[in-house]
Design an enzyme around this catalytic site. Structure first.
Site, PDB file in Angstrom:
ATOM      1  N   GLY A  17      73.026  50.983  20.957  1.00  0.00           N
ATOM      2  CA  GLY A  17      72.354  51.830  21.949  1.00  0.00           C
ATOM      3  C   GLY A  17      72.860  51.476  23.332  1.00  0.00           C
ATOM      4  O   GLY A  17      73.541  50.470  23.525  1.00  0.00           O
ATOM      5  N   GLY A  69      72.851  49.757  26.190  1.00  0.00           N
ATOM      6  CA  GLY A  69      72.213  48.558  26.729  1.00  0.00           C
ATOM      7  C   GLY A  69      72.335  48.488  28.242  1.00  0.00           C
ATOM      8  O   GLY A  69      71.532  47.844  28.921  1.00  0.00           O
ATOM      9  N   ARG A  70      73.377  49.134  28.763  1.00  0.00           N
ATOM     10  CA  ARG A  70      73.604  49.090  30.212  1.00  0.00           C
ATOM     11  C   ARG A  70      73.995  50.458  30.767  1.00  0.00           C
ATOM     12  O   ARG A  70      74.255  50.600  31.952  1.00  0.00           O
ATOM     13  CB  ARG A  70      74.717  48.099  30.528  1.00  0.00           C
ATOM     14  CG  ARG A  70      76.003  48.398  29.761  1.00  0.00           C
ATOM     15  CD  ARG A  70      77.076  47.420  30.123  1.00  0.00           C
ATOM     16  NE  ARG A  70      78.198  47.509  29.197  1.00  0.00           N
ATOM     17  CZ  ARG A  70      79.335  46.863  29.367  1.00  0.00           C
ATOM     18  NH1 ARG A  70      79.480  46.082  30.411  1.00  0.00           N
ATOM     19  NH2 ARG A  70      80.303  46.967  28.495  1.00  0.00           N
ATOM     20  N   ASP A 126      72.714  41.454  30.457  1.00  0.00           N
ATOM     21  CA  ASP A 126      72.236  41.734  31.819  1.00  0.00           C
ATOM     22  C   ASP A 126      72.253  43.207  32.242  1.00  0.00           C
ATOM     23  O   ASP A 126      71.805  43.551  33.339  1.00  0.00           O
ATOM     24  CB  ASP A 126      73.020  40.894  32.841  1.00  0.00           C
ATOM     25  CG  ASP A 126      74.516  41.143  32.770  1.00  0.00           C
ATOM     26  OD1 ASP A 126      74.925  42.122  32.104  1.00  0.00           O
ATOM     27  OD2 ASP A 126      75.282  40.366  33.366  1.00  0.00           O
ATOM     28  N   ARG A 170      78.058  59.810  19.475  1.00  0.00           N
ATOM     29  CA  ARG A 170      79.047  58.984  18.772  1.00  0.00           C
ATOM     30  C   ARG A 170      78.838  59.078  17.267  1.00  0.00           C
ATOM     31  O   ARG A 170      77.754  59.467  16.818  1.00  0.00           O
ATOM     32  CB  ARG A 170      78.856  57.509  19.195  1.00  0.00           C
ATOM     33  CG  ARG A 170      78.802  57.300  20.683  1.00  0.00           C
ATOM     34  CD  ARG A 170      77.697  56.298  21.050  1.00  0.00           C
ATOM     35  NE  ARG A 170      77.468  56.251  22.495  1.00  0.00           N
ATOM     36  CZ  ARG A 170      78.019  55.362  23.304  1.00  0.00           C
ATOM     37  NH1 ARG A 170      78.767  54.407  22.832  1.00  0.00           N
ATOM     38  NH2 ARG A 170      77.784  55.396  24.593  1.00  0.00           N
ATOM     39  N   ASP A 179      80.800  53.189  17.207  1.00  0.00           N
ATOM     40  CA  ASP A 179      80.013  53.606  18.373  1.00  0.00           C
ATOM     41  C   ASP A 179      80.931  53.995  19.534  1.00  0.00           C
ATOM     42  O   ASP A 179      80.458  54.424  20.578  1.00  0.00           O
ATOM     43  CB  ASP A 179      79.046  52.503  18.820  1.00  0.00           C
ATOM     44  CG  ASP A 179      79.761  51.231  19.207  1.00  0.00           C
ATOM     45  OD1 ASP A 179      80.534  50.715  18.370  1.00  0.00           O
ATOM     46  OD2 ASP A 179      79.575  50.749  20.339  1.00  0.00           O
ATOM     47  N   ASN A 180      82.236  53.844  19.329  1.00  0.00           N
ATOM     48  CA  ASN A 180      83.182  54.231  20.380  1.00  0.00           C
ATOM     49  C   ASN A 180      83.991  55.472  19.992  1.00  0.00           C
ATOM     50  O   ASN A 180      85.047  55.734  20.560  1.00  0.00           O
ATOM     51  CB  ASN A 180      84.135  53.067  20.693  1.00  0.00           C
ATOM     52  CG  ASN A 180      83.404  51.904  21.354  1.00  0.00           C
ATOM     53  OD1 ASN A 180      82.337  52.085  21.925  1.00  0.00           O
ATOM     54  ND2 ASN A 180      83.976  50.712  21.274  1.00  0.00           N
ATOM     55  N   ASP A 230      85.039  54.891  25.779  1.00  0.00           N
ATOM     56  CA  ASP A 230      84.732  53.476  25.957  1.00  0.00           C
ATOM     57  C   ASP A 230      86.001  52.619  26.026  1.00  0.00           C
ATOM     58  O   ASP A 230      86.518  52.160  25.010  1.00  0.00           O
ATOM     59  CB  ASP A 230      83.816  52.961  24.836  1.00  0.00           C
ATOM     60  CG  ASP A 230      82.481  52.545  25.434  1.00  0.00           C
ATOM     61  OD1 ASP A 230      82.245  52.808  26.625  1.00  0.00           O
ATOM     62  OD2 ASP A 230      81.667  51.941  24.709  1.00  0.00           O
TER      63      ASP A 230
HETATM   64  P1  AMP Z   1      80.738  48.213  24.597  1.00  0.00           P
HETATM   65  O1  AMP Z   1      81.572  47.002  24.398  1.00  0.00           O
HETATM   66  O2  AMP Z   1      80.644  48.659  26.033  1.00  0.00           O
HETATM   67  O3  AMP Z   1      81.092  49.324  23.663  1.00  0.00           O
HETATM   68  O4  AMP Z   1      79.254  47.751  24.234  1.00  0.00           O
HETATM   69  C1  AMP Z   1      78.809  47.471  22.942  1.00  0.00           C
HETATM   70  C2  AMP Z   1      77.301  47.413  22.960  1.00  0.00           C
HETATM   71  O5  AMP Z   1      76.847  46.304  23.742  1.00  0.00           O
HETATM   72  C3  AMP Z   1      76.617  48.628  23.551  1.00  0.00           C
HETATM   73  O6  AMP Z   1      75.427  48.798  22.861  1.00  0.00           O
HETATM   74  C4  AMP Z   1      76.388  48.221  24.990  1.00  0.00           C
HETATM   75  O7  AMP Z   1      75.342  48.935  25.582  1.00  0.00           O
HETATM   76  C5  AMP Z   1      76.050  46.748  24.825  1.00  0.00           C
HETATM   77  N1  AMP Z   1      76.371  45.941  26.013  1.00  0.00           N
HETATM   78  C6  AMP Z   1      77.601  45.478  26.366  1.00  0.00           C
HETATM   79  N2  AMP Z   1      77.528  44.757  27.495  1.00  0.00           N
HETATM   80  C7  AMP Z   1      76.234  44.779  27.891  1.00  0.00           C
HETATM   81  C8  AMP Z   1      75.526  44.229  28.993  1.00  0.00           C
HETATM   82  N3  AMP Z   1      76.125  43.499  29.925  1.00  0.00           N
HETATM   83  N4  AMP Z   1      74.195  44.469  29.072  1.00  0.00           N
HETATM   84  C9  AMP Z   1      73.574  45.193  28.117  1.00  0.00           C
HETATM   85  N5  AMP Z   1      74.181  45.727  27.068  1.00  0.00           N
HETATM   86  C10 AMP Z   1      75.495  45.537  26.942  1.00  0.00           C
HETATM   87 MG    MG Z   2      80.814  51.135  23.181  1.00  0.00          MG
END
Ligand code: AMP
Ligand code: MG
Length: 487
Positions: free
Chosen positions: A88, A90-91, A123, A181, A250-251, A260
């Site tokens: 989901g 997260g940020r 964070d 996604r 998810d990407n 992503d």
């Molecule tokens: P990503 O690597 O951007 O595809 O992120 C993979 C998952 O980790 C997704 O669910 C993001 O929302 C979560 N995520 C990555 N970095 C952070 C962060 N600093 N804070 C909160 N969620 C994160």
């Molecule tokens: Mg992602």
């Protein structure tokens, strides 16, 4: 009236209901500043060519945007082959779907807007470094004519975040046709919510593949469409030498868009087992694996659609992936080589070419620019007898279709980029940004990569771009460089 008050938000995703997201406003930030702004992306949603202070306040999330209902999407996904049920946004936050003057809808999304309920203790922020990387990567792919999310701007925020060390943080303003996604489907499938899988499929068709709505077997045809778009996308990646680096489910989006950007990279000296992701120790997401991983990911999407489509029907569809991919890939390579009869002889020629590129450590992108000049400047290509005889075969295939070499060069130069977002170029832009808050190199690269196929003397003069320098092969010390997921 400030332009941001004219944005027409639609918020269609909100109507799906709370199982699909968490509604949340972006967290306020102190003193946001502009790192880079892309006027051509702004134009997609009718924004002016510059991002002023009003822009910064609105798009950093400090001031609410009229009509927007920001939300963090729920999704799951397979990461490196294992299912993670708790992903989901997260940020990230989808501010909403904006309708432009031409009635085209664009998702406006902030990445790094503070933690959501999907943050899993992280964070909720993004590093300045990773945001610049995504900004440049998305604009470079789009410049190459490859479907990609776009990056409107990187907004720096005065907050230190902790990765391996303290890092500067930023928000990326991402514009995309869709944020749905494969993992969005997996989330509802794995949590046993078949009705919501169906609602999501309906939403995806209605909003992103509307022409399928009246098909009697619309979910099946929807899957076929996603499969075709995915195969086409990956064929384009392979042709240009782009390695995504994190092809988790998810990407991958249901519109076949590059999505992503993390530790991505471009092939420099041709090496099919190159992976730009330093965490990818087994090379799962290496260059040569990408077509196969696309297939694997589509299988995961297909599993979620079994109740809607039927297992046998999906089997029939998925069997088409390989021939569909091969067809697109052959066409891409034909265009790169300036050849249009794509028969067995052509396939053999390309296979032999790849072997020669490997044997001689040839720079993949620059090879095609050199080849476009052939038979002029032939000396630059004749590495050895093998290459010599390959060139003769190449000439034979050109001659059998009556090629005019001048025309061929024109066509080849229009599809083979002169400029590629090479690691050392990105690295230079990052160093200047992080050490001196000098973002001029980010802007320069963004401008250059918007049209990487030709010199534009006036523009290059304005931005102080030295064409020879930026088209040079990657220096030795940067060859095969990897980036970590958190960088
Ligand atoms: P990503 O690597 O951007 O595809 O992120 C993979 C998952 O980790 C997704 O669910 C993001 O929302 C979560 N995520 C990555 N970095 C952070 C962060 N600093 N804070 C909160 N969620 C994160
Ligand atoms: Mg992602």
């Amino acid at each position: 009236m400030p332009p941001y008050q004219n944005l027409k938000f639609k918020n269609r995703f909100i109507d799906l209901g709370p199982e699909f997201y968490q509604e949340k406003q972006p967290d306020p930030v102190t003193d946001p500043y502009l790192v880079d702004y892309s006027p051509s992306v702004g134009a997609l949603i009718d924004l002016p060519s510059e991002g002023g202070s009003d822009f910064l306040e609105k798009f950093s999330g400090n001031q609410p945007m009229e009509g927007a209902r920001p939300l963090a999407m729920a999704y799951g996904g397979h990461q490196f082959g294992s299912y993670n049920p708790r992903l989901g946004d997260g940020r990230g936050l989808l501010l909403g779907e904006v309708l432009n003057k031409e009635n085209i809808s664009w998702d406006v999304h902030l990445k790094g807007a503070g933690p959501t309920r999907f943050a899993r203790g992280f964070d909720g922020r993004a590093t300045l470094q990773s945001s610049i990387r995504e900004h440049l990567g998305s604009e470079a792919l789009s410049g190459l004519g490859i479907p990609s999310t776009r990056s409107l701007a990187v907004i720096g925020i005065r907050e230190l975040i902790y990765r391996k060390k303290p890092e500067l943080a930023a928000i990326l303003v991402r514009i995309a046709d869709s944020h749905i996604r494969f993992g969005s489907f997996e989330y509802f499938h794995k949590t046993n919510q078949p009705k919501n899988v169906e609602r999501l499929a309906e939403f995806a068709i209605q909003n992103h593949h509307k022409d399928l709505w009246n098909e009697p077997e619309r979910y099946r045809i929807f899957f076929r469409r996603v499969l075709t778009l995915t195969a086409k996308l990956i064929a384009k990646w392979q042709a240009v030498g782009f390695v995504h680096g994190v092809m988790n489910t998810d990407n991958m989006t249901i519109t076949g868009t590059t999505f992503d950007y993390g530790p991505y990279g471009f092939i420099d000296q041709f090496n099919p087992s190159y992976t730009p992701n330093s965490s990818d120790t087994h090379g799962r997401y290496a260059y040569q694996q990408q077509p196969e991983i696309g297939f694997w990911n589509l299988n995961k999407l297909a599993e979620t659609l079994i109740p809607l489509v039927g297992s046998d029907q999906l089997q029939e569809e998925i069997k088409q992936y390989q021939p569909i991919f091969n067809g697109f890939y052959r066409e891409e390579m034909g265009r790169k080589l300036g050849i249009s009869i794509l028969d067995e002889d052509f396939s053999q020629l390309t296979q032999e070419m790849f072997q020669l590129l490997i044997n001689h450590h040839v720079d993949y992108s620059n090879f095609f620019r050199l080849l476009a000049n052939y038979p002029d400047k032939i000396e630059k290509l004749q590495f050895d007898v093998g290459m010599h005889s390959w060139l003769e075969n190449y000439l034979k295939l050109c001659e059998r279709e009556g090629t005019n070499h001048k025309e061929r060069k024109k066509k080849m130069d229009a599809v083979n980029p002169k400029f590629i977002l090479r690691t050392h170029l990105v690295q230079n832009a990052l160093e200047k940004s992080l050490k001196d808050s000098d973002f001029s190199e980010v802007k320069r690269l963004r401008v250059l990569m918007e049209d990487p196929f030709k010199d534009k003397p006036e523009l290059f003069q304005e931005y102080d771009i030295d064409s020879d320098l930026y088209s040079q092969a990657t220096p030795k010390e940067f060859l095969g460089r990897q980036t970590s997921c958190s960088a």
